[in-house]
Design a protein around this motif. Structure first.
Motif, short mmCIF file in Angstrom:
data_model
loop_
_atom_site.label_atom_id
_atom_site.label_comp_id
_atom_site.label_asym_id
_atom_site.label_seq_id
_atom_site.Cartn_x
_atom_site.Cartn_y
_atom_site.Cartn_z
N LEU A 162 22.58 9.82 8.85
CA LEU A 162 21.59 10.75 9.41
C LEU A 162 20.72 10.08 10.45
N GLY A 163 20.62 8.75 10.38
CA GLY A 163 19.81 8.01 11.34
C GLY A 163 20.60 7.39 12.47
N LEU A 164 21.92 7.63 12.51
CA LEU A 164 22.76 7.09 13.57
C LEU A 164 23.16 8.21 14.53
N CYS A 165 24.25 8.02 15.26
CA CYS A 165 24.73 9.05 16.20
C CYS A 165 25.42 10.13 15.39
N ASP A 166 24.72 11.19 15.11
CA ASP A 166 25.15 12.21 14.15
C ASP A 166 25.87 13.34 14.89
N LEU A 167 27.15 13.51 14.57
CA LEU A 167 27.95 14.57 15.20
C LEU A 167 28.23 15.73 14.25
N THR A 168 27.60 15.75 13.11
CA THR A 168 27.85 16.82 12.14
C THR A 168 27.24 18.14 12.60
N GLY A 169 27.71 19.23 12.01
CA GLY A 169 27.12 20.54 12.26
C GLY A 169 27.68 21.27 13.46
N THR A 170 28.69 20.69 14.10
CA THR A 170 29.31 21.36 15.24
C THR A 170 30.77 20.91 15.33
N THR A 171 31.58 21.73 15.99
CA THR A 171 32.95 21.33 16.31
C THR A 171 33.19 21.39 17.82
N ASP A 172 32.12 21.54 18.59
CA ASP A 172 32.22 21.68 20.04
C ASP A 172 32.30 20.30 20.69
N LEU A 173 33.37 20.05 21.42
CA LEU A 173 33.58 18.75 22.03
C LEU A 173 32.48 18.39 23.02
N ASP A 174 32.07 19.34 23.83
CA ASP A 174 31.00 19.06 24.79
C ASP A 174 29.71 18.66 24.08
N GLU A 175 29.46 19.26 22.92
CA GLU A 175 28.26 18.91 22.17
C GLU A 175 28.38 17.50 21.60
N TYR A 176 29.58 17.12 21.15
CA TYR A 176 29.78 15.73 20.71
C TYR A 176 29.38 14.77 21.83
N LEU A 177 29.91 15.00 23.01
CA LEU A 177 29.68 14.09 24.12
C LEU A 177 28.21 14.09 24.54
#
Length: 537
Positions: free
Chosen positions: A73-88
């Motif tokens: 939760l304190g690192l680079c958190d990519l949870t809660g979405t499956t959108d690639l643009d949001e990951y980036l």
């Protein structure tokens, strides 16, 4: 003597049934039920009017990675979405906000976000070129890395796949930036600090208490094989009193070693049992996951064209040696805790338990098998026969892209029809326990219970996944309370009964009064441990 705490005005759930009664608590334990409670009320008694809301034993998670989840939760958190643009976007934002961090580390991405479930390094290279990036997927069985991370690890087209994993490659044999299972170990990511691990534990504990969870079993303590050893966080919190939950630690079985590690596990059990922490379980990770074709199956996987391959998945621990290991652990009073996802892994685990029972008798070690994505029908009745607990992660038993696009098309059709057979296990007399595997999936027990009952995620209008495997609400609640308490050897918890610990949760409604598809709307209003309020909404 007067009670410290009294509940009245609402239903009480315990042992699979709902009752209308009152509950009195004194000195951290339940001291009276029913009419006898009224005489317990005094001027200093904290009286909780349930107002029709359901009171139940505190939830317990029988398979979770709490410290790992809290750290992430304190690192680079990519949870809660499956959108690639949001990951980036999140990777770029984290890198910008942390210019002095040498490695960009985090995770939570979903395989469904990428073609064939495999991410490419070039996507990360566009965002971060000068620093290595290492992001685990939501299952924690694969990592997405950039070119800089591959370079530092020395991974090239000539690097062989490790025995326990796979380097995904392009048509020319070059690594694409996805590392499966044991191939993740090729990248030497800096371990987290003691301060990060302790902060992660406390962050996780606050979240879990808000979800009504009062105890759990952490499925990877004192880890090796490239994983962080998070045991220092638990020891610190247990010693200084900041650990308010009761925790069972499952000591990690090093899959690259054999029985010679057992004396070390005995020493760890002694040294890591303090306060609210007890480390007398051993985690044996038998296989991988179905989505990357490493879960151990009895039938081979299909390829993208539907043709039969030669791959039946991986066995991380030699099935021929496993029975001897488990027999020795059982004789020493350890609880075997298996990661068994494919039906071959489930059978290997049950065979090992059977060998231990034959050698040692029916000792009260309470072996449990977690995940159980595929179970062969011949093995379903063996759970009850051997006293092996079925440790469910029911949130996974639903239609979603990772299931429909990356699992079902690649499984033997008979295996695909045997997924998460919780109803069959219950009907065969297996004892059920509930867990989340967080941070792989949500730690919220009520979301897992919603799927156990409906076989669909809350708010999703998809058809139920293998609906014949549904559980009743009472059965699902019992699994997450009494069932998990049994798996955790916490025999004075998990029920609301005189003499039991007052580890309790109050929901914001009575879910039995609503429709099954509304279970997921339910929230926790209050959580109590030893009769003390640790959360209130």
């Amino acid at each position: 003597m007067h009670a410290d705490l009294v509940f009245h005005g609402g239903p009480v759930f315990t042992s699979g049934e709902r009752h209308r009664t009152e509950v009195a608590v004194r000195d951290g334990r339940i001291v009276a039920l029913g009419d006898a409670v009224r005489a317990q009320v005094g001027p200093r008694t904290d009286v909780v009017d349930l107002g029709g809301r359901l009171l139940l034993p505190g939830f317990q998670d029988a398979h979770i990675h709490a410290v790992m989840g809290g750290v992430e939760l304190g690192l680079c958190d990519l949870t809660g979405t499956t959108d690639l643009d949001e990951y980036l976007r999140r990777v770029g934002a984290y890198a910008e906000a942390n210019p002095d961090v040498e490695w960009i580390v985090g995770g939570g991405w979903s395989m469904e976000s990428f073609e064939n479930g495999v991410p490419h390094r070039a996507l990360l290279d566009r965002i971060v070129k000068d620093r290595p990036v290492y992001l685990m997927n939501r299952d924690h069985h694969a990592a997405w890395v950039n070119s800089r991370a591959l370079e530092l690890a020395g991974i090239t087209g000539q690097t062989p796949d490790p025995a326990s994993g796979r380097i995904d490659r392009d048509a020319d044999g070059r690594p694409v930036g996805a590392l499966q299972e044991g191939a993740m170990d090729l990248v030497h990511v800096p371990l987290t600090t003691a301060e990060q691990r302790l902060a992660g534990l406390l962050r996780a504990q606050e979240l879990l208490h808000a979800l009504g969870i009062t105890a759990w079993q952490d499925a990877m303590v004192s880890a090796t094989n490239g994983y962080d050893d998070i045991s220092d966080a638990y020891l610190t919190a247990a010693r200084d009193g900041t650990l308010t939950a009761t925790v069972v630690g499952a000591l990690w079985w090093d899959r690259e070693r054999g029985a010679e590690q057992i004396p070390e596990l005995v020493a760890k059990r002694q040294g890591m049992t303090v306060g609210r922490l007890r480390c007398d379980s051993v985690k044996l990770m038998l296989d991988g996951i179905a989505e990357n074709f490493t879960a151990a199956m009895t039938e081979p996987y299909r390829d993208g064209c539907g043709c039969v391959t030669a791959n039946k998945g991986l066995s991380f621990i030699d099935p021929e040696r496993l029975p001897a290991y488990v027999t020795q652990l059982d004789a020493l009073g350890f609880q075997p805790h298996f990661h068994a996802l494919g039906d071959r892994a489930v059978r290997d685990a049950l065979n090992a338990v059977e060998a231990a029972r034959a050698a040692n008798g029916m000792r009260d070690t309470r072996p449990h098998l977690a995940h159980l994505q595929v179970v062969h029908p011949d093995d379903v009745p063996r759970f009850a026969e051997l006293g092996a607990i079925a440790n469910m992660q029911p949130y996974w038993a639903a239609h979603e892209p990772q299931m429909d696009e990356l699992t079902i098309p690649f499984l033997d059709p008979d295996l695909a029809r045997r997924q998460y057979p919780f109803g069959d296990l219950e009907r065969a007399g297996a004892r059920l326990a509930g867990g989340s595997d967080w941070p792989v999936s949500t730690p919220d027990p009520l979301q897992g219970i919603h799927v156990a009952v409906n076989r669909v995620h809350h708010g999703d209008d998809a058809d139920g996944f293998l609906p014949e495997q549904k559980l009743s609400l009472g059965t699902a609640l019992r699994a997450y309370t009494e069932g998990s308490a049994f798996a955790n050897h916490l025999d004075d918890t998990g029920r609301i009964a005189t003499g039991f610990r007052a580890d309790l949760a109050v929901l914001d409604r009575d879910p039995f009064d609503g429709r099954p598809e509304e279970i997921g709307d339910t929230k926790v209003a209050m959580t109590f441990i030893d009769g003390k309020r640790v959360y209130e909404s």
